[in-house]
Design an enzyme around this catalytic site. Structure first.
Site, PDB file in Angstrom:
ATOM      1  N   SER A  18      -0.663   5.073   3.349  1.00  0.00           N
ATOM      2  CA  SER A  18       0.284   5.327   2.268  1.00  0.00           C
ATOM      3  C   SER A  18       1.658   4.878   2.730  1.00  0.00           C
ATOM      4  O   SER A  18       2.003   5.033   3.913  1.00  0.00           O
ATOM      5  CB  SER A  18       0.323   6.835   1.961  1.00  0.00           C
ATOM      6  OG  SER A  18       1.489   7.157   1.227  1.00  0.00           O
ATOM      7  N   SER A  19       2.451   4.371   1.794  1.00  0.00           N
ATOM      8  CA  SER A  19       3.820   3.984   2.149  1.00  0.00           C
ATOM      9  C   SER A  19       4.601   5.195   2.642  1.00  0.00           C
ATOM     10  O   SER A  19       5.502   5.066   3.479  1.00  0.00           O
ATOM     11  CB  SER A  19       4.515   3.378   0.936  1.00  0.00           C
ATOM     12  OG  SER A  19       3.787   2.242   0.513  1.00  0.00           O
TER      13      SER A  19
ATOM     14  N   ASP B 226      -5.101   7.618  -5.013  1.00  0.00           N
ATOM     15  CA  ASP B 226      -4.401   8.219  -6.151  1.00  0.00           C
ATOM     16  C   ASP B 226      -5.441   8.504  -7.232  1.00  0.00           C
ATOM     17  O   ASP B 226      -5.469   7.845  -8.278  1.00  0.00           O
ATOM     18  CB  ASP B 226      -3.311   7.268  -6.656  1.00  0.00           C
ATOM     19  CG  ASP B 226      -2.253   7.031  -5.587  1.00  0.00           C
ATOM     20  OD1 ASP B 226      -1.591   7.996  -5.185  1.00  0.00           O
ATOM     21  OD2 ASP B 226      -2.113   5.882  -5.134  1.00  0.00           O
TER      22      ASP B 226
ATOM     23  N   HIS C   9      -3.258  -1.936   0.320  1.00  0.00           N
ATOM     24  CA  HIS C   9      -2.966  -2.930  -0.723  1.00  0.00           C
ATOM     25  C   HIS C   9      -3.760  -4.223  -0.460  1.00  0.00           C
ATOM     26  O   HIS C   9      -4.266  -4.845  -1.389  1.00  0.00           O
ATOM     27  CB  HIS C   9      -1.472  -3.260  -0.757  1.00  0.00           C
ATOM     28  CG  HIS C   9      -0.596  -2.093  -1.120  1.00  0.00           C
ATOM     29  ND1 HIS C   9       0.184  -1.446  -0.200  1.00  0.00           N
ATOM     30  CD2 HIS C   9      -0.398  -1.463  -2.299  1.00  0.00           C
ATOM     31  CE1 HIS C   9       0.853  -0.469  -0.797  1.00  0.00           C
ATOM     32  NE2 HIS C   9       0.513  -0.451  -2.068  1.00  0.00           N
TER      33      HIS C   9
ATOM     34  N   VAL D 207      -8.380   3.293   2.011  1.00  0.00           N
ATOM     35  CA  VAL D 207      -8.390   2.709   3.367  1.00  0.00           C
ATOM     36  C   VAL D 207      -7.700   3.710   4.296  1.00  0.00           C
ATOM     37  O   VAL D 207      -6.632   4.245   3.971  1.00  0.00           O
ATOM     38  CB  VAL D 207      -7.661   1.347   3.386  1.00  0.00           C
ATOM     39  CG1 VAL D 207      -7.608   0.775   4.802  1.00  0.00           C
ATOM     40  CG2 VAL D 207      -8.354   0.368   2.445  1.00  0.00           C
TER      41      VAL D 207
ATOM     42  N   ALA E  45      -2.417  -2.178   4.644  1.00  0.00           N
ATOM     43  CA  ALA E  45      -3.818  -2.627   4.594  1.00  0.00           C
ATOM     44  C   ALA E  45      -4.560  -2.090   3.364  1.00  0.00           C
ATOM     45  O   ALA E  45      -5.548  -2.689   2.922  1.00  0.00           O
ATOM     46  CB  ALA E  45      -4.542  -2.214   5.870  1.00  0.00           C
TER      47      ALA E  45
ATOM     48  N   GLY F   4      -6.196   2.032  -6.235  1.00  0.00           N
ATOM     49  CA  GLY F   4      -6.747   2.747  -5.087  1.00  0.00           C
ATOM     50  C   GLY F   4      -7.187   4.148  -5.494  1.00  0.00           C
ATOM     51  O   GLY F   4      -6.478   4.842  -6.228  1.00  0.00           O
TER      52      GLY F   4
HETATM   53  O1  PAF Z   1       0.240   3.556  -7.311  1.00  0.00           O
HETATM   54  C1  PAF Z   1       1.357   2.986  -7.402  1.00  0.00           C
HETATM   55  O2  PAF Z   1       1.807   2.294  -6.491  1.00  0.00           O
HETATM   56  C2  PAF Z   1       2.182   3.166  -8.658  1.00  0.00           C
HETATM   57  O3  PAF Z   1       2.005   4.438  -9.196  1.00  0.00           O
HETATM   58  C3  PAF Z   1       1.903   2.082  -9.718  1.00  0.00           C
HETATM   59  C4  PAF Z   1       0.475   2.123 -10.200  1.00  0.00           C
HETATM   60  C5  PAF Z   1       2.209   0.703  -9.123  1.00  0.00           C
HETATM   61  C6  PAF Z   1       2.827   2.288 -10.926  1.00  0.00           C
HETATM   62  O4  PAF Z   1       4.154   2.212 -10.571  1.00  0.00           O
END
Ligand code: PAF
Length: 286
Positions: free
Chosen positions: A187-188, A152, A37, A178, A35, A149
């Protein structure tokens, strides 16, 4: 949604969108979409007539003993989520598209200084890998606007610095984190948590919220707050990497009078390294 795997097809699709007068919005991802993304894709639509997303698990940003091999890859589900969230072009390149001369030979892009602190100190070379791949993706996608996001937070700052230093004509937009209803940032890597760890994980954000409350007190002792936040995490079962209060603008240590601050934390829970942050804007009397 159109899915493309090679840069020539991507360039043709972007050219057609531009010829139709549309701005190009871009969301780079490593897949295993959730969610968080989806919010990025939906917000991209506010800025651009054509939304491009990429899925590429970038080997250059993983350390030798990190989770590159085991990083979750869920392409079919990702395609469905991206299409439902209104992505127009999904770019899924392989290594040869991104690093045509091989990754060892690839020209690196590095923002000195900010790349080496906080997460960069614990993960040497990580941010060089991120800025290198994002630079490469920007050159392939040629977006007008790119969204990242704010979970990060350090990555978001580094991308803004890179875009500014290299004169890239791209607006870099940060989108709020989120969270699950219990506060855990999506987060994955949350997928690495056992049920017991998942129950503990929201303490990371709760600790940041507590720390923020105490930061508002007049004369707050920042090193003492950071130490007590680390202790709280350890007591909850985390192995804390860092908890640090920094300035939002450059992630330097705050000077007296700085008001726009951010508390950043990274901590291990089992095999998951979780990161989170909380912006704190002190009022003039604070
Ligand atoms: O945040 C992420 O998923 C990765 O660091 C990114 C920005 C896609 C670069 O690989």
């Amino acid at each position: 949604m159109r899915a493309v795997t090679d840069s020539a097809a991507l360039a043709a699709a972007v050219r057609a969108a531009r010829a139709a007068g549309r701005r190009i919005g871009f969301v780079p991802t490593m897949g295993n979409l959730h969610a968080g993304h989806r919010a990025l894709f939906e917000r991209a639509r506010d800025h651009a007539g054509t939304v491009v997303a990429s899925i590429y698990v970038n080997p250059l940003q993983f350390g030798e003993h990190e989770d590159f091999q085991g990083y979750p890859r869920t392409l079919e589900l990702d395609r469905q989520l991206a299409a439902a969230a209104g992505v127009d072009i999904l770019f899924v390149p392989d290594d040869a598209q991104i690093y045509p001369r091989g990754r060892a030979a690839q020209t690196r892009v590095e923002v000195p200084g900010v790349s080496d602190i906080l997460c960069g100190q614990s993960r040497p070379g990580h941010f060089r890998g991120v800025t290198t791949v994002v630079n490469r993706l920007f050159n392939l996608v040629t977006p007008d606007v790119a969204l990242f996001g704010k979970k990060d937070y350090q990555q978001w700052l580094l991308i803004r610095l890179m875009a500014g230093d290299l004169g890239m004509p791209i607006d870099i937009v940060g989108i709020d984190t989120v969270r699950a209803p219990d506060g855990l940032a999506l987060s994955s890597r949350n997928g690495y948590l056992t049920d017991a760890e998942r129950a503990i994980a929201p303490r990371l954000y709760a600790t940041l919220v507590e720390c923020a409350g105490r930061l508002h007190a007049p004369g707050a002792d920042i090193p003492a707050l950071e130490a007590s936040a680390r202790e709280a995490l350890a007591a909850a079962g985390f192995r804390s990497d860092y908890v640090s209060v920094r300035r939002q603008a450059d992630l330097a240590a705050p000077a007296p009078g700085d008001r726009a601050l951010v508390i950043l934390a990274a901590a291990w829970l089992g095999r998951a390294r979780l990161i989170d942050n909380l912006e704190v804007n002190l009022n003039p009397a604070g």
